[in-house]
Design a protein around this motif. Structure first.
Motif, PDB file in Angstrom:
ATOM      1  N   PHE A   1      50.244  43.766  42.436  1.00  0.00           N
ATOM      2  CA  PHE A   1      49.213  42.914  41.857  1.00  0.00           C
ATOM      3  C   PHE A   1      48.167  42.604  42.916  1.00  0.00           C
ATOM      4  CE2 PHE A   1      51.571  39.497  43.881  1.00  0.00           C
ATOM      5  CZ  PHE A   1      50.584  38.565  44.206  1.00  0.00           C
ATOM      6  N   LEU A   2      46.966  42.386  42.459  1.00  0.00           N
ATOM      7  CA  LEU A   2      45.847  41.986  43.308  1.00  0.00           C
ATOM      8  C   LEU A   2      44.988  41.018  42.509  1.00  0.00           C
ATOM      9  CD1 LEU A   2      44.181  42.333  45.956  1.00  0.00           C
ATOM     10  CD2 LEU A   2      42.885  44.103  44.748  1.00  0.00           C
TER      11      LEU A   2
ATOM     12  N   LEU B   1      44.616  42.048  38.703  1.00  0.00           N
ATOM     13  CA  LEU B   1      44.881  43.475  38.562  1.00  0.00           C
ATOM     14  C   LEU B   1      46.357  43.716  38.876  1.00  0.00           C
ATOM     15  CD1 LEU B   1      43.556  46.348  38.188  1.00  0.00           C
ATOM     16  CD2 LEU B   1      43.375  46.412  40.675  1.00  0.00           C
ATOM     17  N   TYR B   2      47.086  44.260  37.916  1.00  0.00           N
ATOM     18  CA  TYR B   2      48.525  44.418  38.099  1.00  0.00           C
ATOM     19  C   TYR B   2      48.990  45.679  37.395  1.00  0.00           C
ATOM     20  CZ  TYR B   2      48.971  42.724  33.291  1.00  0.00           C
ATOM     21  OH  TYR B   2      48.871  42.585  31.939  1.00  0.00           O
ATOM     22  N   GLY B   3      50.224  46.068  37.696  1.00  0.00           N
ATOM     23  CA  GLY B   3      50.777  47.266  37.076  1.00  0.00           C
ATOM     24  C   GLY B   3      51.964  47.785  37.854  1.00  0.00           C
ATOM     25  N   THR B   4      52.243  49.069  37.665  1.00  0.00           N
ATOM     26  CA  THR B   4      53.369  49.732  38.327  1.00  0.00           C
ATOM     27  C   THR B   4      52.904  51.075  38.870  1.00  0.00           C
ATOM     28  OG1 THR B   4      54.911  48.702  36.767  1.00  0.00           O
ATOM     29  CG2 THR B   4      55.730  50.557  38.072  1.00  0.00           C
ATOM     30  N   LEU B   5      53.198  51.316  40.140  1.00  0.00           N
ATOM     31  CA  LEU B   5      52.826  52.581  40.769  1.00  0.00           C
ATOM     32  C   LEU B   5      54.009  53.535  40.757  1.00  0.00           C
ATOM     33  CD1 LEU B   5      50.368  53.832  42.334  1.00  0.00           C
ATOM     34  CD2 LEU B   5      51.604  53.259  44.424  1.00  0.00           C
TER      35      LEU B   5
ATOM     36  N   SER C   1      51.943  56.143  36.428  1.00  0.00           N
ATOM     37  CA  SER C   1      51.495  54.830  36.893  1.00  0.00           C
ATOM     38  C   SER C   1      50.770  54.093  35.779  1.00  0.00           C
ATOM     39  CB  SER C   1      50.571  54.981  38.109  1.00  0.00           C
ATOM     40  OG  SER C   1      51.246  55.620  39.183  1.00  0.00           O
ATOM     41  N   GLU C   2      50.874  52.756  35.810  1.00  0.00           N
ATOM     42  CA  GLU C   2      50.215  51.920  34.820  1.00  0.00           C
ATOM     43  C   GLU C   2      49.444  50.820  35.534  1.00  0.00           C
ATOM     44  OE1 GLU C   2      53.425  50.557  32.337  1.00  0.00           O
ATOM     45  OE2 GLU C   2      53.073  52.150  30.866  1.00  0.00           O
ATOM     46  N   VAL C   3      48.283  50.489  34.991  1.00  0.00           N
ATOM     47  CA  VAL C   3      47.449  49.451  35.583  1.00  0.00           C
ATOM     48  C   VAL C   3      46.770  48.666  34.468  1.00  0.00           C
ATOM     49  CG1 VAL C   3      45.495  51.036  35.841  1.00  0.00           C
ATOM     50  CG2 VAL C   3      45.608  48.974  37.248  1.00  0.00           C
ATOM     51  N   PHE C   4      46.655  47.340  34.669  1.00  0.00           N
ATOM     52  CA  PHE C   4      46.071  46.455  33.681  1.00  0.00           C
ATOM     53  C   PHE C   4      45.178  45.438  34.404  1.00  0.00           C
ATOM     54  CE2 PHE C   4      50.325  47.726  32.361  1.00  0.00           C
ATOM     55  CZ  PHE C   4      50.069  48.349  31.137  1.00  0.00           C
ATOM     56  N   LEU C   5      44.224  44.908  33.660  1.00  0.00           N
ATOM     57  CA  LEU C   5      43.293  43.924  34.204  1.00  0.00           C
ATOM     58  C   LEU C   5      43.142  42.793  33.190  1.00  0.00           C
ATOM     59  CD1 LEU C   5      41.243  43.143  36.439  1.00  0.00           C
ATOM     60  CD2 LEU C   5      39.503  44.357  35.119  1.00  0.00           C
ATOM     61  N   LYS C   6      43.323  41.566  33.661  1.00  0.00           N
ATOM     62  CA  LYS C   6      43.184  40.402  32.787  1.00  0.00           C
ATOM     63  C   LYS C   6      42.696  39.217  33.614  1.00  0.00           C
ATOM     64  CE  LYS C   6      47.862  38.478  33.274  1.00  0.00           C
ATOM     65  NZ  LYS C   6      49.070  38.036  32.543  1.00  0.00           N
TER      66      LYS C   6
ATOM     67  N   ARG D   1      50.346  44.782  49.911  1.00  0.00           N
ATOM     68  CA  ARG D   1      50.044  46.216  49.889  1.00  0.00           C
ATOM     69  C   ARG D   1      48.647  46.477  50.446  1.00  0.00           C
ATOM     70  NH1 ARG D   1      52.654  50.047  45.738  1.00  0.00           N
ATOM     71  NH2 ARG D   1      54.535  48.990  45.065  1.00  0.00           N
ATOM     72  N   PRO D   2      48.450  47.667  51.035  1.00  0.00           N
ATOM     73  CA  PRO D   2      47.112  48.042  51.510  1.00  0.00           C
ATOM     74  C   PRO D   2      46.297  48.679  50.391  1.00  0.00           C
ATOM     75  CG  PRO D   2      48.696  49.683  52.213  1.00  0.00           C
ATOM     76  CD  PRO D   2      49.486  48.642  51.473  1.00  0.00           C
ATOM     77  N   TRP D   3      45.026  48.329  50.328  1.00  0.00           N
ATOM     78  CA  TRP D   3      44.114  48.873  49.326  1.00  0.00           C
ATOM     79  C   TRP D   3      42.974  49.587  50.023  1.00  0.00           C
ATOM     80  CZ3 TRP D   3      44.454  48.198  43.906  1.00  0.00           C
ATOM     81  CH2 TRP D   3      45.533  47.416  43.480  1.00  0.00           C
ATOM     82  N   MET D   4      42.375  50.513  49.309  1.00  0.00           N
ATOM     83  CA  MET D   4      41.185  51.200  49.785  1.00  0.00           C
ATOM     84  C   MET D   4      39.986  50.666  49.012  1.00  0.00           C
ATOM     85  SD  MET D   4      40.174  53.562  51.961  1.00  0.00           S
ATOM     86  CE  MET D   4      41.495  54.738  52.235  1.00  0.00           C
ATOM     87  N   VAL D   5      38.982  50.194  49.748  1.00  0.00           N
ATOM     88  CA  VAL D   5      37.739  49.728  49.141  1.00  0.00           C
ATOM     89  C   VAL D   5      36.745  50.878  49.162  1.00  0.00           C
ATOM     90  CG1 VAL D   5      35.916  48.001  49.211  1.00  0.00           C
ATOM     91  CG2 VAL D   5      38.220  47.403  49.959  1.00  0.00           C
ATOM     92  N   ASN D   6      36.241  51.274  48.010  1.00  0.00           N
ATOM     93  CA  ASN D   6      35.351  52.422  47.880  1.00  0.00           C
ATOM     94  C   ASN D   6      33.991  51.975  47.356  1.00  0.00           C
ATOM     95  OD1 ASN D   6      37.583  54.238  48.481  1.00  0.00           O
ATOM     96  ND2 ASN D   6      38.273  53.832  46.409  1.00  0.00           N
ATOM     97  N   ILE D   7      32.936  52.446  47.983  1.00  0.00           N
ATOM     98  CA  ILE D   7      31.573  52.165  47.556  1.00  0.00           C
ATOM     99  C   ILE D   7      30.875  53.483  47.286  1.00  0.00           C
ATOM    100  CG2 ILE D   7      29.354  51.149  48.201  1.00  0.00           C
ATOM    101  CD1 ILE D   7      30.804  49.167  49.906  1.00  0.00           C
TER     102      ILE D   7
END
Length: 327
Positions: free
Chosen positions: A295-296, A163-167, A148-153, A217-223
């Motif tokens: 992407f998010l 936030l984007y990339g490939t899962l 998997s790849e993830v990037f932030l710009k 897509r569904p995301w998990m928010v973690n604190i």
């Protein structure tokens, strides 16, 4: 004492080597490394220095005003003061500490106490420039051998973070891992003077407030809470965030009472309320087992008080699971 030990150890290493390397950055900090590197001057060998002087003499006749060569003889030593650099670094942290003390006397975050108590909403993170992106880090299953790849710009017009990339759910070929496929964005722990860990106090708010735009897509928010125990570093409080997709922004409001307690991604039988007075970081994780791009886009992340929400905790505990409930 730990800081003094680091400074003394860094000074000893630098006295042995003429030029600091990137390995010394954790000991003396980036500001000290930049300071010392700016003072370094190249030292020419005797043969090369004589040839350079000859070349300089030839050029002075034709281009005396245009040519200016900085030649250092072998006898000259660079004027490097590591003690001064250490003092400058220490003074920087002491000034930072003074600002924190003054702000604490005036009130939380330097504001009057009555203004803080009457505050109903607060933007904690927003994305309007590169300095806002530096408060975050991204990670993926590549750390365990995944694909998997993830990037932030910065987003369009520098008004959001993208936030984007490939899962990829393909498991690493290491003979041990059987599952893979996650990407995450995590806020950095705030730091004070002398690199002290700081935390957020959201005890006067009851709801997490986000403005996002996703691809469905569904995301998990973690604190995560601010804890110093190594055994509890994988513990967090989580809840779901469902994006709608499409070109329109959506406002997501998640009550803190909905966050459930988990450890290493497993929901614990014994649930605890989220300690809102010592929050260290927040993160977003994608692990929906669907290969492909994602992407998010995030405008801001904040907290607010919803007077209509009166629930204290959404999950039940029994004395059989939690002995601390027995009176």
């Amino acid at each position: 004492m730990a800081l003094v030990h680091k400074l003394l150890r860094g000074t000893y290493i630098l006295r042995k080597f003429s030029k600091p390397t990137s390995a010394l950055y954790p000991f003396l900090g980036v500001r000290f490394a930049e300071y010392s590197s700016s003072l370094q001057k190249p030292v020419a060998s005797p043969g090369k220095a004589s040839s350079q002087r000859k070349t300089e003499g030839d050029l002075q006749g034709d281009h005396q005003k245009e040519v200016a060569l900085d030649i250092t003889s072998p006898e000259e030593k660079p004027d490097v003061s590591f003690d001064k650099a250490i003092r400058d670094e220490a003074m920087y942290h002491f000034r930072h500490l003074k600002d924190e003390i003054v702000a604490h006397w005036r009130g939380p975050e330097g504001r009057p106490l009555h203004d803080v108590l009457l505050e109903q909403a607060k933007v904690v993170w927003q994305f309007r420039g590169k300095e806002d992106l530096d408060k975050w880090t991204v990670t993926s299953d590549k750390t365990i051998g995944g694909r998997s790849e993830v990037f932030l710009k910065m987003g369009k017009n520098n008004q959001s973070a993208l936030l984007y990339g490939t899962l990829s759910c393909e498991a690493p070929q290491d003979g041990e891992s059987t599952r893979s496929g996650y990407c995450a964005m995590i806020s950095r722990i705030p730091r004070g003077a002398f690199e002290r860990k700081m935390s957020y106090d959201w005890s006067q708010f009851n709801t997490l407030y986000l403005r996002v735009r996703g691809d469905g897509r569904p995301w998990m928010v973690n604190i995560k809470e601010d804890i110093d125990f190594f055994q509890r570093r994988n513990q967090m409080y989580s809840y779901f965030m469902f994006t709608r997709g499409g070109p329109y922004w959506q406002e997501v409001k998640i009550p803190f009472s909905k966050f459930f307690f988990s450890n290493r991604g497993r929901i614990r039988d014994v649930q605890h309320e989220l300690p809102l007075d010592k929050i260290s970081s927040i993160g977003f994780t994608l692990a929906d087992k669907v290969d492909g791009p994602f992407f998010l886009e995030i405008d801001f992340i904040g907290v607010f008080t919803d007077p209509a929400h009166t629930e204290e905790f959404a999950y039940e505990n029994s004395p059989e699971l939690n002995p601390r409930l027995v009176k």
